[in-house]
Design an enzyme around this catalytic site. Structure first.
Site, PDB file in Angstrom:
ATOM      1  CD  GLU A  52      27.263   0.760 -61.721  1.00 60.29           C
ATOM      2  OE1 GLU A  52      26.375   1.629 -61.809  1.00 60.29           O
ATOM      3  OE2 GLU A  52      27.591   0.227 -60.629  1.00 60.29           O
ATOM      4  CE  LYS A 118      22.779   2.280 -60.796  1.00 55.15           C
ATOM      5  NZ  LYS A 118      24.118   2.659 -60.293  1.00 55.15           N
ATOM      6  CB  CYS A 152      24.987  -1.087 -59.229  1.00 54.29           C
ATOM      7  SG  CYS A 152      26.058  -0.958 -57.767  1.00 54.29           S
TER       8      CYS A 152
END
Length: 267
Positions: A52, A118, A152
Protein backbone atom coordinates in the site's frame (compact mmCIF):
# COMPACT_ATOMS: atom_id res chain seq x y z
CA UNK A 1 6.58 -26.66 -17.67
CA UNK A 2 3.40 -24.63 -17.16
CA UNK A 3 0.65 -26.66 -15.51
CA UNK A 4 -2.86 -26.30 -16.93
CA UNK A 5 -6.02 -27.41 -15.13
CA UNK A 6 -8.83 -29.42 -16.73
CA UNK A 7 -10.66 -26.14 -17.23
CA UNK A 8 -7.80 -24.93 -19.43
CA UNK A 9 -6.71 -22.30 -16.89
CA UNK A 10 -3.02 -22.40 -16.01
CA UNK A 11 -1.33 -21.90 -12.68
CA UNK A 12 -0.60 -18.29 -11.84
CA UNK A 13 2.90 -17.12 -10.94
CA UNK A 14 2.92 -14.28 -8.44
CA UNK A 15 5.80 -12.17 -7.18
CA UNK A 16 5.33 -10.35 -3.87
CA UNK A 17 7.77 -7.59 -3.01
CA UNK A 18 7.67 -7.07 0.76
CA UNK A 19 9.56 -3.79 0.55
CA UNK A 20 11.17 -1.31 2.88
CA UNK A 21 9.75 2.10 1.95
CA UNK A 22 11.46 5.49 2.20
CA UNK A 23 9.17 7.95 3.94
CA UNK A 24 7.42 10.37 1.57
CA UNK A 25 10.20 10.06 -1.01
CA UNK A 26 8.69 9.09 -4.35
CA UNK A 27 11.86 9.23 -6.43
CA UNK A 28 13.91 7.18 -3.96
CA UNK A 29 11.20 4.54 -3.64
CA UNK A 30 10.76 4.15 -7.39
CA UNK A 31 14.53 3.94 -7.91
CA UNK A 32 14.89 1.35 -5.14
CA UNK A 33 11.95 -0.70 -6.39
CA UNK A 34 13.37 -0.73 -9.91
CA UNK A 35 16.78 -1.84 -8.64
CA UNK A 36 15.45 -4.56 -6.37
CA UNK A 37 13.10 -5.93 -9.04
CA UNK A 38 15.90 -6.04 -11.62
CA UNK A 39 18.12 -7.91 -9.17
CA UNK A 40 15.47 -10.20 -7.73
CA UNK A 41 13.20 -11.38 -10.52
CA UNK A 42 14.88 -14.44 -12.00
CA UNK A 43 11.94 -16.10 -13.74
CA UNK A 44 8.85 -15.15 -15.74
CA UNK A 45 6.03 -14.00 -13.49
CA UNK A 46 2.39 -13.12 -14.18
CA UNK A 47 1.94 -10.53 -11.43
CA UNK A 48 4.11 -8.25 -9.30
CA UNK A 49 2.45 -7.14 -6.06
CA UNK A 50 3.66 -4.06 -4.16
CA UNK A 51 2.53 -2.73 -0.73
CA UNK A 52 0.00 0.00 0.00
CA UNK A 53 1.24 3.49 -0.96
CA UNK A 54 4.44 1.86 -2.22
CA UNK A 55 5.86 5.14 -3.52
CA UNK A 56 5.47 7.20 -0.31
CA UNK A 57 4.64 5.02 2.66
CA UNK A 58 1.22 5.25 4.34
CA UNK A 59 1.10 9.03 4.66
CA UNK A 60 -1.70 11.41 5.53
CA UNK A 61 0.13 14.22 3.71
CA UNK A 62 -2.13 13.84 0.72
CA UNK A 63 -1.95 17.40 -0.58
CA UNK A 64 1.84 17.33 -0.94
CA UNK A 65 2.22 13.77 -2.22
CA UNK A 66 -0.78 13.20 -4.49
CA UNK A 67 -0.26 12.58 -8.18
CA UNK A 68 -2.57 12.84 -11.16
CA UNK A 69 -3.45 9.74 -13.15
CA UNK A 70 -0.79 10.67 -15.70
CA UNK A 71 1.91 11.21 -13.07
CA UNK A 72 5.37 9.70 -12.67
CA UNK A 73 4.27 6.71 -10.58
CA UNK A 74 1.64 5.65 -13.09
CA UNK A 75 4.27 5.88 -15.81
CA UNK A 76 6.67 3.83 -13.67
CA UNK A 77 4.01 1.14 -13.22
CA UNK A 78 3.29 1.04 -16.95
CA UNK A 79 7.00 0.80 -17.77
CA UNK A 80 7.50 -1.94 -15.17
CA UNK A 81 4.56 -3.95 -16.54
CA UNK A 82 6.12 -3.76 -20.00
CA UNK A 83 9.62 -4.63 -18.77
CA UNK A 84 8.51 -7.80 -17.01
CA UNK A 85 5.56 -8.53 -19.32
CA UNK A 86 3.19 -8.96 -16.40
CA UNK A 87 0.51 -7.21 -14.36
CA UNK A 88 1.70 -4.85 -11.61
CA UNK A 89 -0.44 -3.97 -8.57
CA UNK A 90 0.07 -1.41 -5.82
CA UNK A 91 -1.59 1.70 -4.40
CA UNK A 92 -0.66 5.37 -4.43
CA UNK A 93 -2.21 8.72 -3.51
CA UNK A 94 -4.26 10.12 -6.39
CA UNK A 95 -5.88 13.54 -6.70
CA UNK A 96 -8.98 13.60 -8.85
CA UNK A 97 -11.90 16.01 -9.01
CA UNK A 98 -10.68 17.87 -5.92
CA UNK A 99 -10.61 14.66 -3.86
CA UNK A 100 -7.77 12.43 -2.68
CA UNK A 101 -7.92 8.66 -3.00
CA UNK A 102 -5.85 5.74 -1.73
CA UNK A 103 -6.06 4.04 -5.12
CA UNK A 104 -4.90 0.57 -6.03
CA UNK A 105 -3.80 0.40 -9.65
CA UNK A 106 -3.91 -2.89 -11.54
CA UNK A 107 -1.59 -2.15 -14.47
CA UNK A 108 -1.25 -4.36 -17.55
CA UNK A 109 1.67 -4.45 -20.03
CA UNK A 110 -0.39 -2.83 -22.77
CA UNK A 111 -0.91 0.27 -20.63
CA UNK A 112 -4.52 -0.44 -19.71
CA UNK A 113 -5.35 -0.46 -16.01
CA UNK A 114 -8.14 -0.94 -13.48
CA UNK A 115 -8.41 1.34 -10.40
CA UNK A 116 -9.79 0.37 -6.99
CA UNK A 117 -10.34 3.09 -4.40
CA UNK A 118 -10.00 1.89 -0.81
CA UNK A 119 -13.47 1.58 0.69
CA UNK A 120 -12.66 1.29 4.39
CA UNK A 121 -10.52 4.24 5.44
CA UNK A 122 -8.51 3.80 8.64
CA UNK A 123 -10.19 6.29 10.97
CA UNK A 124 -7.81 5.45 13.84
CA UNK A 125 -5.02 6.98 11.76
CA UNK A 126 -7.06 9.88 10.36
CA UNK A 127 -7.27 8.45 6.85
CA UNK A 128 -11.01 9.14 6.68
CA UNK A 129 -10.38 12.87 7.24
CA UNK A 130 -7.98 13.17 4.30
CA UNK A 131 -9.17 10.69 1.72
CA UNK A 132 -12.42 9.91 -0.06
CA UNK A 133 -13.65 6.31 0.17
CA UNK A 134 -14.47 4.20 -2.83
CA UNK A 135 -17.82 2.48 -3.18
CA UNK A 136 -17.28 -0.06 -5.94
CA UNK A 137 -15.81 -3.53 -5.72
CA UNK A 138 -13.36 -4.37 -8.47
CA UNK A 139 -12.66 -7.81 -9.89
CA UNK A 140 -10.01 -8.14 -12.59
CA UNK A 141 -9.11 -11.09 -14.80
CA UNK A 142 -5.64 -12.49 -15.35
CA UNK A 143 -5.13 -15.60 -17.50
CA UNK A 144 -8.63 -16.79 -16.64
CA UNK A 145 -8.35 -16.07 -12.91
CA UNK A 146 -10.85 -13.65 -11.37
CA UNK A 147 -9.05 -11.55 -8.76
CA UNK A 148 -10.76 -9.28 -6.22
CA UNK A 149 -8.83 -6.14 -5.24
CA UNK A 150 -8.64 -4.81 -1.67
CA UNK A 151 -6.48 -2.55 0.48
CA UNK A 152 -5.32 -3.09 4.08
CA UNK A 153 -8.18 -2.08 6.45
CA UNK A 154 -10.68 -3.72 4.04
CA UNK A 155 -9.41 -7.03 5.43
CA UNK A 156 -11.38 -6.50 8.63
CA UNK A 157 -14.75 -6.33 6.85
CA UNK A 158 -15.87 -9.77 5.63
CA UNK A 159 -19.23 -8.57 4.30
CA UNK A 160 -17.46 -6.26 1.82
CA UNK A 161 -15.15 -9.09 0.73
CA UNK A 162 -17.75 -11.86 0.63
CA UNK A 163 -17.26 -14.13 -2.38
CA UNK A 164 -20.84 -14.19 -3.55
CA UNK A 165 -21.57 -17.01 -6.01
CA UNK A 166 -17.86 -17.74 -6.31
CA UNK A 167 -17.33 -14.58 -8.34
CA UNK A 168 -13.60 -14.48 -7.61
CA UNK A 169 -10.81 -17.04 -7.36
CA UNK A 170 -8.23 -15.01 -5.47
CA UNK A 171 -8.40 -12.04 -3.11
CA UNK A 172 -5.49 -9.61 -3.46
CA UNK A 173 -4.77 -7.39 -0.45
CA UNK A 174 -2.00 -4.80 -0.36
CA UNK A 175 -1.22 -3.25 3.00
CA UNK A 176 0.75 -1.10 5.38
CA UNK A 177 -0.17 -3.16 8.44
CA UNK A 178 1.79 -2.40 11.63
CA UNK A 179 3.55 -5.02 13.71
CA UNK A 180 1.52 -4.20 16.84
CA UNK A 181 -1.55 -5.70 15.14
CA UNK A 182 0.19 -8.51 13.27
CA UNK A 183 -1.75 -11.14 15.25
CA UNK A 184 -4.94 -9.76 13.70
CA UNK A 185 -3.40 -9.81 10.21
CA UNK A 186 -2.29 -13.42 10.62
CA UNK A 187 -5.73 -14.49 11.85
CA UNK A 188 -7.88 -12.60 9.35
CA UNK A 189 -6.09 -13.66 6.17
CA UNK A 190 -6.68 -17.43 6.64
CA UNK A 191 -10.26 -16.66 7.72
CA UNK A 192 -10.93 -14.77 4.46
CA UNK A 193 -9.41 -17.65 2.45
CA UNK A 194 -11.44 -20.36 4.17
CA UNK A 195 -14.79 -18.57 4.27
CA UNK A 196 -14.53 -17.46 0.64
CA UNK A 197 -12.91 -20.65 -0.68
CA UNK A 198 -10.34 -18.59 -2.52
CA UNK A 199 -6.64 -17.91 -2.43
CA UNK A 200 -5.67 -14.83 -0.46
CA UNK A 201 -2.54 -13.01 -1.61
CA UNK A 202 -1.47 -10.41 0.95
CA UNK A 203 1.49 -8.05 0.50
CA UNK A 204 2.71 -5.89 3.39
CA UNK A 205 5.74 -3.63 3.92
CA UNK A 206 8.60 -3.77 6.41
CA UNK A 207 10.48 -1.20 8.48
CA UNK A 208 9.62 1.97 10.37
CA UNK A 209 7.59 4.73 8.77
CA UNK A 210 7.86 8.48 9.40
CA UNK A 211 5.69 8.14 12.50
CA UNK A 212 8.05 5.51 13.97
CA UNK A 213 5.43 2.82 13.37
CA UNK A 214 7.15 -0.52 12.82
CA UNK A 215 5.96 -2.92 10.13
CA UNK A 216 7.06 -6.55 10.30
CA UNK A 217 5.77 -7.78 6.96
CA UNK A 218 4.14 -11.19 7.29
CA UNK A 219 3.26 -11.08 3.60
CA UNK A 220 1.67 -14.37 2.68
CA UNK A 221 -0.48 -16.47 0.39
CA UNK A 222 -3.07 -18.81 1.86
CA UNK A 223 -4.92 -21.42 -0.20
CA UNK A 224 -8.70 -22.13 -0.07
CA UNK A 225 -8.17 -24.82 2.58
CA UNK A 226 -6.29 -22.41 4.85
CA UNK A 227 -2.86 -23.84 4.08
CA UNK A 228 0.18 -21.62 3.65
CA UNK A 229 1.65 -21.26 0.17
CA UNK A 230 4.03 -18.44 1.10
CA UNK A 231 4.83 -16.60 4.32
CA UNK A 232 7.60 -14.16 5.24
CA UNK A 233 7.93 -12.16 8.48
CA UNK A 234 10.34 -9.35 9.34
CA UNK A 235 12.75 -9.04 6.41
CA UNK A 236 12.47 -7.36 3.05
CA UNK A 237 11.65 -10.09 0.57
CA UNK A 238 11.01 -10.55 -3.12
CA UNK A 239 9.61 -13.98 -3.81
CA UNK A 240 7.80 -15.76 -6.66
CA UNK A 241 5.37 -18.63 -6.10
CA UNK A 242 2.55 -20.38 -7.98
CA UNK A 243 -1.11 -20.93 -7.21
CA UNK A 244 -3.12 -23.77 -8.72
CA UNK A 245 -6.52 -23.37 -10.37
CA UNK A 246 -6.97 -27.15 -10.32
CA UNK A 247 -6.58 -27.19 -6.53
CA UNK A 248 -9.06 -24.31 -6.22
CA UNK A 249 -11.72 -26.18 -8.22
CA UNK A 250 -11.00 -29.44 -6.39
CA UNK A 251 -11.56 -27.71 -3.04
CA UNK A 252 -14.86 -26.16 -4.12
CA UNK A 253 -16.12 -29.44 -5.57
CA UNK A 254 -15.13 -31.47 -2.51
CA UNK A 255 -16.54 -28.92 -0.06
CA UNK A 256 -19.34 -26.98 -1.83
CA UNK A 257 -19.84 -24.50 1.02
CA UNK A 258 -20.29 -21.40 -1.12
CA UNK A 259 -23.61 -22.67 -2.48
CA UNK A 260 -25.03 -22.65 1.07
CA UNK A 261 -23.94 -19.08 1.86
CA UNK A 262 -26.49 -16.42 2.77
CA UNK A 263 -27.69 -14.33 -0.15
CA UNK A 264 -27.60 -10.59 0.39
CA UNK A 265 -26.93 -7.26 -1.28
CA UNK A 266 -25.06 -4.37 0.30
CA UNK A 267 -27.06 -1.15 0.58
Amino acid sequence: MEQISKSGISNLKITIFQAYLFWENVDKNLQNLSLRLSMGIKEKTDLIVLPEMFNTGFSMNAEALAEEMDGKTMKWMADTAVKYDCAVAGSLIIKEGGNYFNRLIWMLPGGSYSPYDKRHLFSLGGEDARYTPGNEKVIVNLKGWNIRLAICYDLRFPVWLRNQNGEYDALLIIASWPDKRSAHWNALIPARAIENQSYVIAANRVGHDGNEMYHSGHSQCIDPMGKTVYYKPEDEDLYTFSISYEELIKTRESFPFLQDADKFKML
